[in-house]
Design a protein around this motif. Structure first.
Motif, PDB file in Angstrom:
ATOM      1  N   GLY A  72     -20.373 -21.952  -4.391  1.00 31.70           N
ATOM      2  CA  GLY A  72     -19.101 -22.211  -5.059  1.00 31.70           C
ATOM      3  C   GLY A  72     -19.301 -22.475  -6.544  1.00 31.70           C
ATOM      4  N   GLU A  73     -20.247 -23.374  -6.849  1.00 32.98           N
ATOM      5  CA  GLU A  73     -20.523 -23.682  -8.254  1.00 32.98           C
ATOM      6  C   GLU A  73     -21.059 -22.457  -8.982  1.00 32.98           C
ATOM      7  OE1 GLU A  73     -22.811 -27.237  -9.253  1.00 32.98           O
ATOM      8  OE2 GLU A  73     -22.002 -28.147  -7.432  1.00 32.98           O
ATOM      9  N   ALA A  74     -21.929 -21.703  -8.305  1.00 31.36           N
ATOM     10  CA  ALA A  74     -22.489 -20.505  -8.927  1.00 31.36           C
ATOM     11  C   ALA A  74     -21.377 -19.522  -9.267  1.00 31.36           C
ATOM     12  CB  ALA A  74     -23.516 -19.864  -7.992  1.00 31.36           C
ATOM     13  N   ALA A  75     -20.432 -19.366  -8.341  1.00 36.10           N
ATOM     14  CA  ALA A  75     -19.331 -18.437  -8.581  1.00 36.10           C
ATOM     15  C   ALA A  75     -18.441 -18.939  -9.715  1.00 36.10           C
ATOM     16  CB  ALA A  75     -18.518 -18.261  -7.300  1.00 36.10           C
ATOM     17  N   ALA A  76     -18.256 -20.259  -9.775  1.00 36.91           N
ATOM     18  CA  ALA A  76     -17.450 -20.824 -10.857  1.00 36.91           C
ATOM     19  C   ALA A  76     -18.114 -20.549 -12.207  1.00 36.91           C
ATOM     20  CB  ALA A  76     -17.269 -22.320 -10.647  1.00 36.91           C
ATOM     21  N   ALA A  77     -19.433 -20.724 -12.254  1.00 35.03           N
ATOM     22  CA  ALA A  77     -20.153 -20.450 -13.504  1.00 35.03           C
ATOM     23  C   ALA A  77     -20.025 -18.972 -13.873  1.00 35.03           C
ATOM     24  CB  ALA A  77     -21.617 -20.846 -13.359  1.00 35.03           C
ATOM     25  N   THR A  78     -20.071 -18.117 -12.863  1.00 36.13           N
ATOM     26  CA  THR A  78     -19.912 -16.687 -13.116  1.00 36.13           C
ATOM     27  C   THR A  78     -18.537 -16.389 -13.694  1.00 36.13           C
ATOM     28  OG1 THR A  78     -21.213 -16.389 -11.130  1.00 36.13           O
ATOM     29  CG2 THR A  78     -20.247 -14.423 -12.076  1.00 36.13           C
ATOM     30  N   ALA A  79     -17.519 -17.048 -13.141  1.00 41.33           N
ATOM     31  CA  ALA A  79     -16.157 -16.832 -13.623  1.00 41.33           C
ATOM     32  C   ALA A  79     -16.055 -17.245 -15.093  1.00 41.33           C
ATOM     33  CB  ALA A  79     -15.174 -17.624 -12.768  1.00 41.33           C
ATOM     34  N   ILE A  80     -16.669 -18.369 -15.420  1.00 42.94           N
ATOM     35  CA  ILE A  80     -16.649 -18.829 -16.819  1.00 42.94           C
ATOM     36  C   ILE A  80     -17.340 -17.801 -17.716  1.00 42.94           C
ATOM     37  CG2 ILE A  80     -17.491 -20.609 -18.407  1.00 42.94           C
ATOM     38  CD1 ILE A  80     -17.172 -22.598 -16.059  1.00 42.94           C
ATOM     39  N   LEU A  81     -18.505 -17.342 -17.265  1.00 40.57           N
ATOM     40  CA  LEU A  81     -19.246 -16.350 -18.049  1.00 40.57           C
ATOM     41  C   LEU A  81     -18.416 -15.083 -18.241  1.00 40.57           C
ATOM     42  CD1 LEU A  81     -21.985 -15.653 -19.381  1.00 40.57           C
ATOM     43  CD2 LEU A  81     -22.669 -14.646 -17.209  1.00 40.57           C
ATOM     44  N   PHE A  82     -17.725 -14.687 -17.193  1.00 48.63           N
ATOM     45  CA  PHE A  82     -16.880 -13.488 -17.263  1.00 48.63           C
ATOM     46  C   PHE A  82     -15.809 -13.648 -18.342  1.00 48.63           C
ATOM     47  CE2 PHE A  82     -12.821 -11.587 -15.832  1.00 48.63           C
ATOM     48  CZ  PHE A  82     -13.161 -10.245 -15.953  1.00 48.63           C
ATOM     49  N   VAL A  83     -15.144 -14.804 -18.332  1.00 50.09           N
ATOM     50  CA  VAL A  83     -14.092 -15.053 -19.318  1.00 50.09           C
ATOM     51  C   VAL A  83     -14.685 -15.058 -20.733  1.00 50.09           C
ATOM     52  CG1 VAL A  83     -12.409 -16.749 -20.129  1.00 50.09           C
ATOM     53  CG2 VAL A  83     -12.643 -16.294 -17.687  1.00 50.09           C
ATOM     54  N   VAL A  84     -15.842 -15.690 -20.880  1.00 49.75           N
ATOM     55  CA  VAL A  84     -16.483 -15.757 -22.196  1.00 49.75           C
ATOM     56  C   VAL A  84     -16.818 -14.357 -22.696  1.00 49.75           C
ATOM     57  CG1 VAL A  84     -18.557 -16.511 -23.424  1.00 49.75           C
ATOM     58  CG2 VAL A  84     -17.396 -18.076 -21.877  1.00 49.75           C
ATOM     59  N   ILE A  85     -17.444 -13.550 -21.841  1.00 43.52           N
ATOM     60  CA  ILE A  85     -17.835 -12.199 -22.248  1.00 43.52           C
ATOM     61  C   ILE A  85     -16.604 -11.382 -22.603  1.00 43.52           C
ATOM     62  CG2 ILE A  85     -18.874 -10.019 -21.487  1.00 43.52           C
ATOM     63  CD1 ILE A  85     -20.904 -11.527 -19.941  1.00 43.52           C
ATOM     64  N   LEU A  86     -15.568 -11.492 -21.772  1.00 44.54           N
ATOM     65  CA  LEU A  86     -14.342 -10.726 -22.017  1.00 44.54           C
ATOM     66  C   LEU A  86     -13.734 -11.129 -23.365  1.00 44.54           C
ATOM     67  CD1 LEU A  86     -12.444  -8.672 -20.606  1.00 44.54           C
ATOM     68  CD2 LEU A  86     -11.033 -10.630 -19.970  1.00 44.54           C
ATOM     69  N   SER A 132     -15.802 -13.206  -5.842  1.00 43.96           N
ATOM     70  CA  SER A 132     -16.521 -14.327  -6.464  1.00 43.96           C
ATOM     71  C   SER A 132     -15.528 -15.308  -7.089  1.00 43.96           C
ATOM     72  CB  SER A 132     -17.564 -13.824  -7.462  1.00 43.96           C
ATOM     73  OG  SER A 132     -17.127 -13.986  -8.771  1.00 43.96           O
ATOM     74  N   LEU A 133     -14.388 -14.780  -7.565  1.00 42.50           N
ATOM     75  CA  LEU A 133     -13.328 -15.685  -8.031  1.00 42.50           C
ATOM     76  C   LEU A 133     -12.818 -16.541  -6.868  1.00 42.50           C
ATOM     77  CD1 LEU A 133     -11.088 -13.639 -10.497  1.00 42.50           C
ATOM     78  CD2 LEU A 133     -12.575 -15.589 -10.980  1.00 42.50           C
ATOM     79  N   TYR A 134     -12.708 -15.894  -5.718  1.00 38.47           N
ATOM     80  CA  TYR A 134     -12.253 -16.621  -4.525  1.00 38.47           C
ATOM     81  C   TYR A 134     -13.256 -17.729  -4.161  1.00 38.47           C
ATOM     82  CZ  TYR A 134     -11.427 -17.413   0.465  1.00 38.47           C
ATOM     83  OH  TYR A 134     -11.210 -17.995   1.684  1.00 38.47           O
ATOM     84  N   ILE A 135     -14.553 -17.357  -4.197  1.00 39.77           N
ATOM     85  CA  ILE A 135     -15.578 -18.345  -3.839  1.00 39.77           C
ATOM     86  C   ILE A 135     -15.575 -19.514  -4.811  1.00 39.77           C
ATOM     87  CG2 ILE A 135     -18.076 -18.702  -3.587  1.00 39.77           C
ATOM     88  CD1 ILE A 135     -18.278 -15.780  -2.733  1.00 39.77           C
ATOM     89  N   SER A 136     -15.233 -19.228  -6.096  1.00 36.97           N
ATOM     90  CA  SER A 136     -15.355 -20.276  -7.116  1.00 36.97           C
ATOM     91  C   SER A 136     -14.401 -21.446  -6.878  1.00 36.97           C
ATOM     92  CB  SER A 136     -15.126 -19.682  -8.505  1.00 36.97           C
ATOM     93  OG  SER A 136     -13.764 -19.385  -8.690  1.00 36.97           O
ATOM     94  N   VAL A 137     -13.371 -21.267  -6.071  1.00 36.48           N
ATOM     95  CA  VAL A 137     -12.485 -22.394  -5.780  1.00 36.48           C
ATOM     96  C   VAL A 137     -12.712 -22.925  -4.355  1.00 36.48           C
ATOM     97  CG1 VAL A 137     -10.676 -21.899  -7.448  1.00 36.48           C
ATOM     98  CG2 VAL A 137     -10.640 -20.748  -5.236  1.00 36.48           C
ATOM     99  N   HIS A 138     -13.867 -22.557  -3.804  1.00 33.88           N
ATOM    100  CA  HIS A 138     -14.219 -23.058  -2.481  1.00 33.88           C
ATOM    101  C   HIS A 138     -15.593 -23.700  -2.530  1.00 33.88           C
ATOM    102  CE1 HIS A 138     -11.037 -20.208  -1.559  1.00 33.88           C
ATOM    103  NE2 HIS A 138     -10.870 -20.855  -0.414  1.00 33.88           N
ATOM    104  N   GLU A 139     -15.828 -24.569  -1.559  1.00 28.40           N
ATOM    105  CA  GLU A 139     -17.167 -25.109  -1.451  1.00 28.40           C
ATOM    106  C   GLU A 139     -17.894 -24.291  -0.390  1.00 28.40           C
ATOM    107  OE1 GLU A 139     -17.519 -29.360  -0.637  1.00 28.40           O
ATOM    108  OE2 GLU A 139     -19.385 -28.844   0.394  1.00 28.40           O
TER     109      GLU A 139
END
Lengths: 426, 308
Positions: free
Chosen positions: B278-292, B47-54
């Motif tokens: 891509g955007e969904a994965a980016a949002a997930t990555a942000i959420l992951f960082v926030v939770i961590l 999902s990190l990979y997807i977050s930098v792709h469209e």
């Protein structure tokens, strides 16, 4: 000499055999649709018929739950699997085209001129870059369902013909308790149900605002006329209070309220006929959507599911898939589809059948097909949200309709711009 | 069994009994580890990979777009709204849940009779299917037909909008989540309270300490590990809120006017309704960082060794 003759005879036989269908390898093509019981059963029957007509072709029929449909396609396609003929909501077609997943319909098998001559006009929404990419068997439109018992007890003598009459009828049918809480809605409002379509393709147009430019690139409903249409709609919730959003919570709450006898009128699609027929206790009827004035220009929203050829269908599979597609949209199939699934035929010729027009339930939907328009959605979920929010801004935040509509148009324009900017094809 | 049989003689490859046992243990541990890696870690990395792709979910072509998805999100008012709402859920839900949970646990600790019954009753919402409970709550909140407004009106109070009022909807949803997790919270706190040795209280009472002083000086500090655990756990629960919101606002998900929208619900809408993976994965990555970040901070700040 003998050898030459033998070679010629053998050669001729080899060429003739496939034509005769003997010894020809069977081609297997795959058809995908989402699960809807009556459709699945019918397609199984149709495939059996098709396979007797074309003994060289075998059709594998696979179906998935609606909610998982796109995900299924998304996971199967990159893996090189998936269907040769696929059933899609018309609003998804641009996405599938841009993903390079559909091939345009071959013009020799489906000449565009013939499509436009034979089909109801709404299918133009499937024309992209001057080509048709998919084609429907059946279509849907909107009409008004009314509770005849409530009509009677509120002394509403006939289904309203204008929106003014509609509002008056709704007011007479609305019942409230002594605290002013609604117990029966005159009009079962549902912005996120079908009412956002009602606003877009019916009310805006009838009030004099075309929702989009002819090339579908610009949002054009934020005009004084459009704002008046939005004001009329929202005042049913805020002023005359004949309806409440989420009166019955949940998906299709407005329809459930109608079936439970708690809504006098709702605007719904022909796809709701089955559920309403099964679930409504009161006597009910269907009428065409009212107009702004008596005899004024009618308008309606249409939608449909299409069958398309995927890029996976190549070589002999492509030939077979084209045959199957032709079979799926044939006049005979459309008739069967109407009887078995209850969806309206997509052929003008069938729609004009007077028997169909005279049907008390189907008639009002059918009569709308010649002028029903299918919105060219590029991101249906987001575009629906924009109008649902506009209604809520007026209803909950007391925003002037004009302002709410201008904000909505700006948001929706961004969605359209994004789509058109990303299109690589001319 | 194998170790018992071979225990008497030296092993062929020169492994001692202890080593062999450890080997077996690792072998068995490797199975869930592999499963975990395959089901949890790999998808997270992908999902990190997807977050930098469209990627529009359908297309086989997924061009690299760098941080464009993150930029789109930064400019997206709906994403900002979802992020703010998520923080508000945490700030509203957790204090309510912890205070109520601790209060109930303290009360339950004082009674002997029916303690099990009460605990079971409070725990019941936690084992009720979330979707079913959400739908029942949605009906209770119904403006025109729901029982809550009937009760309010019976008391002469004005009817409320609840889920239909953008100012109240978030609180209405949070109340349901608190109700749902309260029993779990109570059970955790009861266990924590039981673990505090009676001796401390008795000693303090001998010294003349009473009521509040006992609570502030003994109960709360010694309950700290339990408090930290439930704080961290419920923060994660609230940051990942999805099912309750989706089902309680089923027609206009996250509405009205995005007032109940959460990050995870928005991720779902972006990915599976609008096909913007891509955007969904980016949002997930942000959420992951926030939770961590929040979890690490909580662990660092809140867990203090208590010495007596």
């Amino acid at each position: 000499m003998n050898r030459i003759w033998t070679a010629i005879i053998v050669g001729a036989l080899v060429l003739a055999l496939p034509a005769a269908g003997i010894g020809q390898p069977r081609v297997t093509i795959t058809y995908w649709q989402y699960f809807f019981e009556s459709k699945v059963k019918l397609v199984d029957q149709l495939i059996a018929q098709f396979e007797t007509q074309y003994p060289g072709v075998k059709v594998a029929h696979e179906h998935f739950p609606y909610d998982a449909y796109n995900q299924k396609v998304a996971s199967a396609v990159p893996a090189g699997q998936g269907p040769d003929v696929i059933n899609l909501f018309y609003g998804w077609v641009p996405l599938y085209v841009d993903s390079g997943y559909l091939q345009s319909l071959p013009p020799d098998a489906f000449p565009p001129v013939q499509i436009e001559r034979d089909y109801v006009p709404m299918i133009k929404a499937s024309k992209l870059d001057g080509k048709y990419w998919a084609i429907p068997t059946a279509v849907r439109s909107l009409a008004m369902f009314y509770n005849a018992d409530l009509f009677r007890s509120a002394a509403v003598v006939r289904p309203p013909v204008t929106w003014e009459e509609f509002q008056a009828a709704a007011e007479r049918m609305t019942a409230r308790d002594d605290r002013g809480r609604i117990t029966t809605m005159g009009f079962g409002v549902a912005p996120s149900g079908q009412d956002h379509h009602l606003l877009r393709e019916v009310l805006f147009r009838q009030w004099g605002a075309a929702p989009y430019s002819a090339d579908n690139r610009r949002v054009t409903y934020a005009t004084p006329a459009g704002a008046e249409a939005l004001r009329w709609y929202t005042e049913m919730i805020t002023k005359s209070k004949v309806g409440a959003i989420d009166f019955f919570p949940g998906a299709g709450g407005y329809r459930n309220a109608f079936m439970a006898g708690r809504a006098g009128m709702i605007v719904d699609g022909s796809f709701a006929i089955g559920a309403i027929r099964r679930g409504t206790r009161a006597s009910w009827g269907v009428a065409p959507l009212p107009g702004r004035t008596v005899g004024g220009a009618p308008s309606n929203f249409g939608s449909y599911w299409v069958h398309g050829l995927t890029t996976r269908a190549q070589g002999p599979r492509r030939e077979a898939a084209i045959q199957f597609l032709k079979f799926l949209v044939s006049e005979q199939t459309q008739r069967l589809w109407l009887d078995a699934v209850g969806e309206l035929p997509a052929y003008k010729r069938l729609v004009e059948d007077p028997r169909l027009g005279a049907d008390p339930v189907m008639g009002p939907f059918v009569s709308a097909l010649p002028y029903a328009r299918a919105t060219f959605f590029v991101d249906e979920a987001a575009q629906r949200q924009v109008l649902v929010d506009a209604v809520n801004e007026v209803v909950l935040n007391n925003k002037p309709p004009r302002q709410a509509l201008e904000e909505a148009a700006a948001k929706e324009q961004k969605i359209l711009d994004e789509f058109w900017a990303k299109r690589k094809r001319p | 069994m194998a170790t018992q049989v071979t225990a008497a003689r030296p092993l062929r490859r020169g492994l001692r009994i202890g080593q062999q046992r450890a080997l077996w243990a690792y072998l068995f541990l490797a199975v869930p580890l592999l499963f975990f890696a395959g089901i949890r870690i790999l998808p997270a990395i992908s999902s990190l990979y997807i977050s930098v792709h469209e990627w529009n979910i359908i297309s086989p072509v997924r061009p690299y777009v760098g941080l464009a998805n993150f930029q789109t999100l930064a400019a997206d008012p709906r994403f900002a709204r979802a992020a703010i709402n998520t923080v508000r859920y945490v700030l509203v839900g957790i204090p309510a849940q912890m205070v109520l949970g601790l209060g109930l646990a303290l009360l339950l600790q004082r009674i002997v009779r029916f303690r099990g019954l009460f605990r079971a009753l409070y725990f019941m919402p936690f084992i009720t299917p979330i979707v079913a409970a959400s739908w029942v709550w949605q009906w209770m909140y119904s403006v025109h037909l729901g029982p809550l407004n009937k009760i309010l009106q019976g008391m002469g109070l004005p009817a409320q909008g609840f889920l239909r009022d953008p100012g109240q909807a978030l609180f209405a949803v949070a109340a349901m989540v608190v109700w749902q997790y309260l029993g779990f919270q109570v059970v955790i706190f009861l266990a924590g309270l039981e673990a505090i040795p009676r001796v401390y209280y008795e000693a303090a009472e001998v010294d003349g300490a009473t009521g509040w002083r006992l609570f502030w000086r003994i109960t709360l500090p010694l309950l700290n590990p339990t408090l930290v655990f439930s704080m961290v756990y419920s923060t994660i629960v609230y940051l990942q809120l999805f099912t309750q919101v989706l089902n309680m606002t089923f027609q206009d998900q996250g509405g009205p006017l995005a007032s109940t929208l959460t990050l995870v619900l928005y991720v779902y809408q972006l990915g599976f309704q609008r096909f913007k993976m891509g955007e969904a994965a980016a949002a997930t990555a942000i959420l992951f960082v926030v939770i961590l970040t929040i979890t690490l901070l909580q662990m660092k700040i809140l867990s203090k060794p208590v010495e007596y």
